[in-house]
Design a protein around this motif. Sequence first.
Motif, PDB file in Angstrom:
ATOM      1  N   THR A   1       0.900  -1.134  -0.083  1.00  0.00           N
ATOM      2  CA  THR A   1      -0.039  -0.028  -0.120  1.00  0.00           C
ATOM      3  C   THR A   1       0.922   1.222  -0.064  1.00  0.00           C
ATOM      4  N   MET A   2       0.663   2.214  -0.904  1.00  0.00           N
ATOM      5  CA  MET A   2       1.555   3.540  -1.187  1.00  0.00           C
ATOM      6  C   MET A   2       0.663   4.321  -1.587  1.00  0.00           C
ATOM      7  N   ASN A   3       0.872   5.556  -1.621  1.00  0.00           N
ATOM      8  CA  ASN A   3       0.196   6.709  -2.316  1.00  0.00           C
ATOM      9  C   ASN A   3       0.623   6.792  -3.853  1.00  0.00           C
ATOM     10  N   ASP A   4      -0.230   7.055  -4.765  1.00  0.00           N
ATOM     11  CA  ASP A   4       0.004   7.218  -6.187  1.00  0.00           C
ATOM     12  C   ASP A   4       0.736   8.823  -6.209  1.00  0.00           C
ATOM     13  N   ASP A   5       1.009   9.477  -7.386  1.00  0.00           N
ATOM     14  CA  ASP A   5       1.439  10.661  -7.699  1.00  0.00           C
ATOM     15  C   ASP A   5       0.338  11.701  -7.492  1.00  0.00           C
ATOM     16  N   ASN A   6      -0.628  11.227  -7.155  1.00  0.00           N
ATOM     17  CA  ASN A   6      -1.703  12.334  -7.039  1.00  0.00           C
ATOM     18  C   ASN A   6      -2.140  12.266  -5.652  1.00  0.00           C
ATOM     19  N   GLY A   7      -1.356  11.333  -4.711  1.00  0.00           N
ATOM     20  CA  GLY A   7      -1.455  11.513  -3.131  1.00  0.00           C
ATOM     21  C   GLY A   7      -2.726  10.466  -2.810  1.00  0.00           C
ATOM     22  N   LYS A   8      -3.355   9.733  -3.734  1.00  0.00           N
ATOM     23  CA  LYS A   8      -4.180   9.062  -3.416  1.00  0.00           C
ATOM     24  C   LYS A   8      -3.624   7.424  -2.988  1.00  0.00           C
ATOM     25  N   GLU A   9      -4.140   6.923  -1.887  1.00  0.00           N
ATOM     26  CA  GLU A   9      -3.533   5.643  -1.392  1.00  0.00           C
ATOM     27  C   GLU A   9      -4.143   4.384  -2.291  1.00  0.00           C
ATOM     28  N   ARG A  10      -3.284   3.631  -2.823  1.00  0.00           N
ATOM     29  CA  ARG A  10      -3.429   2.505  -3.712  1.00  0.00           C
ATOM     30  C   ARG A  10      -2.772   1.272  -3.058  1.00  0.00           C
ATOM     31  N   LYS A  11      -3.234   0.043  -3.706  1.00  0.00           N
ATOM     32  CA  LYS A  11      -2.480  -1.112  -3.521  1.00  0.00           C
ATOM     33  C   LYS A  11      -2.228  -1.903  -4.817  1.00  0.00           C
ATOM     34  N   LEU A  12      -1.263  -2.547  -4.771  1.00  0.00           N
ATOM     35  CA  LEU A  12      -0.824  -3.439  -5.771  1.00  0.00           C
ATOM     36  C   LEU A  12      -1.790  -4.254  -6.333  1.00  0.00           C
ATOM     37  N   SER A  13      -2.765  -4.830  -5.244  1.00  0.00           N
ATOM     38  CA  SER A  13      -3.606  -5.828  -5.583  1.00  0.00           C
ATOM     39  C   SER A  13      -4.670  -5.178  -6.709  1.00  0.00           C
ATOM     40  N   GLU A  14      -4.757  -3.856  -6.604  1.00  0.00           N
ATOM     41  CA  GLU A  14      -5.780  -3.412  -7.611  1.00  0.00           C
ATOM     42  C   GLU A  14      -5.673  -3.687  -9.096  1.00  0.00           C
ATOM     43  N   TRP A  15      -4.334  -4.126  -9.616  1.00  0.00           N
ATOM     44  CA  TRP A  15      -4.051  -4.451 -10.803  1.00  0.00           C
ATOM     45  C   TRP A  15      -3.497  -5.843 -10.901  1.00  0.00           C
ATOM     46  N   CYS A  16      -2.693  -6.570  -9.927  1.00  0.00           N
ATOM     47  CA  CYS A  16      -2.018  -7.715  -9.809  1.00  0.00           C
ATOM     48  C   CYS A  16      -3.043  -8.816  -9.506  1.00  0.00           C
ATOM     49  N   GLY A  17      -2.854  -9.699 -10.283  1.00  0.00           N
ATOM     50  CA  GLY A  17      -4.000 -11.154 -10.056  1.00  0.00           C
ATOM     51  C   GLY A  17      -5.138 -10.814 -10.488  1.00  0.00           C
ATOM     52  N   LYS A  18      -5.420  -9.896 -11.380  1.00  0.00           N
ATOM     53  CA  LYS A  18      -6.699  -9.481 -11.979  1.00  0.00           C
ATOM     54  C   LYS A  18      -6.896 -10.117 -13.554  1.00  0.00           C
ATOM     55  N   GLY A  19      -6.107 -10.945 -13.835  1.00  0.00           N
ATOM     56  CA  GLY A  19      -6.322 -11.573 -15.155  1.00  0.00           C
ATOM     57  C   GLY A  19      -5.544 -10.747 -16.206  1.00  0.00           C
ATOM     58  N   ASN A  20      -4.567 -10.238 -15.781  1.00  0.00           N
ATOM     59  CA  ASN A  20      -3.666  -9.563 -17.028  1.00  0.00           C
ATOM     60  C   ASN A  20      -2.266  -9.628 -16.562  1.00  0.00           C
ATOM     61  N   TYR A  21      -1.309  -9.725 -17.559  1.00  0.00           N
ATOM     62  CA  TYR A  21       0.237  -9.928 -17.066  1.00  0.00           C
ATOM     63  C   TYR A  21       0.689  -8.293 -16.672  1.00  0.00           C
ATOM     64  N   VAL A  22       1.247  -8.290 -15.387  1.00  0.00           N
ATOM     65  CA  VAL A  22       1.758  -6.848 -14.894  1.00  0.00           C
ATOM     66  C   VAL A  22       3.300  -7.025 -14.505  1.00  0.00           C
ATOM     67  N   MET A  23       3.781  -5.917 -14.931  1.00  0.00           N
ATOM     68  CA  MET A  23       5.332  -5.931 -14.490  1.00  0.00           C
ATOM     69  C   MET A  23       5.225  -4.616 -13.487  1.00  0.00           C
ATOM     70  N   ILE A  24       5.952  -4.954 -12.175  1.00  0.00           N
ATOM     71  CA  ILE A  24       6.218  -4.043 -11.128  1.00  0.00           C
ATOM     72  C   ILE A  24       7.612  -3.634 -11.602  1.00  0.00           C
ATOM     73  N   ASP A  25       7.995  -2.334 -11.657  1.00  0.00           N
ATOM     74  CA  ASP A  25       8.850  -1.828 -11.885  1.00  0.00           C
ATOM     75  C   ASP A  25       9.734  -0.748 -10.920  1.00  0.00           C
ATOM     76  N   PHE A  26      10.780  -1.076 -10.480  1.00  0.00           N
ATOM     77  CA  PHE A  26      11.437  -0.274  -9.509  1.00  0.00           C
ATOM     78  C   PHE A  26      12.326   0.577 -10.021  1.00  0.00           C
ATOM     79  N   TRP A  27      12.344   1.945  -9.567  1.00  0.00           N
ATOM     80  CA  TRP A  27      13.008   2.888 -10.533  1.00  0.00           C
ATOM     81  C   TRP A  27      13.210   4.101  -9.458  1.00  0.00           C
ATOM     82  N   ALA A  28      13.757   5.180  -9.987  1.00  0.00           N
ATOM     83  CA  ALA A  28      14.034   6.429  -9.163  1.00  0.00           C
ATOM     84  C   ALA A  28      14.269   7.287 -10.266  1.00  0.00           C
ATOM     85  N   SER A  29      14.062   8.684  -9.892  1.00  0.00           N
ATOM     86  CA  SER A  29      14.126   9.867 -11.013  1.00  0.00           C
ATOM     87  C   SER A  29      15.652  10.146 -10.836  1.00  0.00           C
TER      88      SER A  29
END
Length: 280
Positions: A149-177
Amino acid sequence: MFFCDGTPVEVDLTGCTSKGSALNTKLGGYMGKYNSYMSRMSDLGKQYSEIKGSTDQDKAAKMKAIEDEYDKLSNEFTIYAKSIVNDNKDNIIPAAFINNIMYELSYDELKALLPETAPYYSHAQMRQPKALLASYELRQPGTMFKDITMNDDNGKERKLSEWCGKGNYVMIDFWASWCGPCRGEMPNVVANYEKYHSKGFEIIGISFDTKAEAWKAAIKSLGMKWPQLSDLKGWKSIGKDIYGINSIPASILLDKEGKIIAVDLRGEKLGEKLKELYGF
């Protein structure tokens, strides 16, 4: 390098070799070639920095040439160090070399060099390689994704589970500016996202930034149109601990059920894997 094994040791500070006990004499025999590799890679690093800071019109091409030469040399050194380890599994000499190549090894390769029965397994120098192996185990293919659980770039709290395991291939990309290699890889990630997103492919960015402004500016300038999350804690990010991330860029590819099927796909490997999954 030499081992304090209770016997006198003679150290040559010019050639950086040692001799004394059978163990240190054998170790010293490896050090000439070892130091040659270290010196050559150090020189390439200095050349790269000098060219990068110059106004040379051909600096991009020269930097690429140095990168290629460095990669070739690094691969040679890794092969050399692995041969030393494999030739000395009955003593503690591997403890002097595994630290130098651990980040160049896959999970399976590193695990093969760290059997619990090895004489060097409990040596203090093995603390970092064992910690790295444990971190790899947190994201091994075949394991299910772990929710964050983390905030998105708009400050809204989100969970990975909103996208992961929902029937599509998903890549979690770890990066930094602030991560140069991350920025260098991003055009490739963007191209693959644009090619496969309409077929259901999703990317979730997890940034190791600490400054919101820099993070948001990079998202925009790099053309990253996928969901972005961050707790803005840098290397203290929960993403590092949950998934054992020790360097970036890093990535985890999930199947439609949320199971890890590949890690750290970069360059051509990412496109090849997605072509395998989507058929084009």
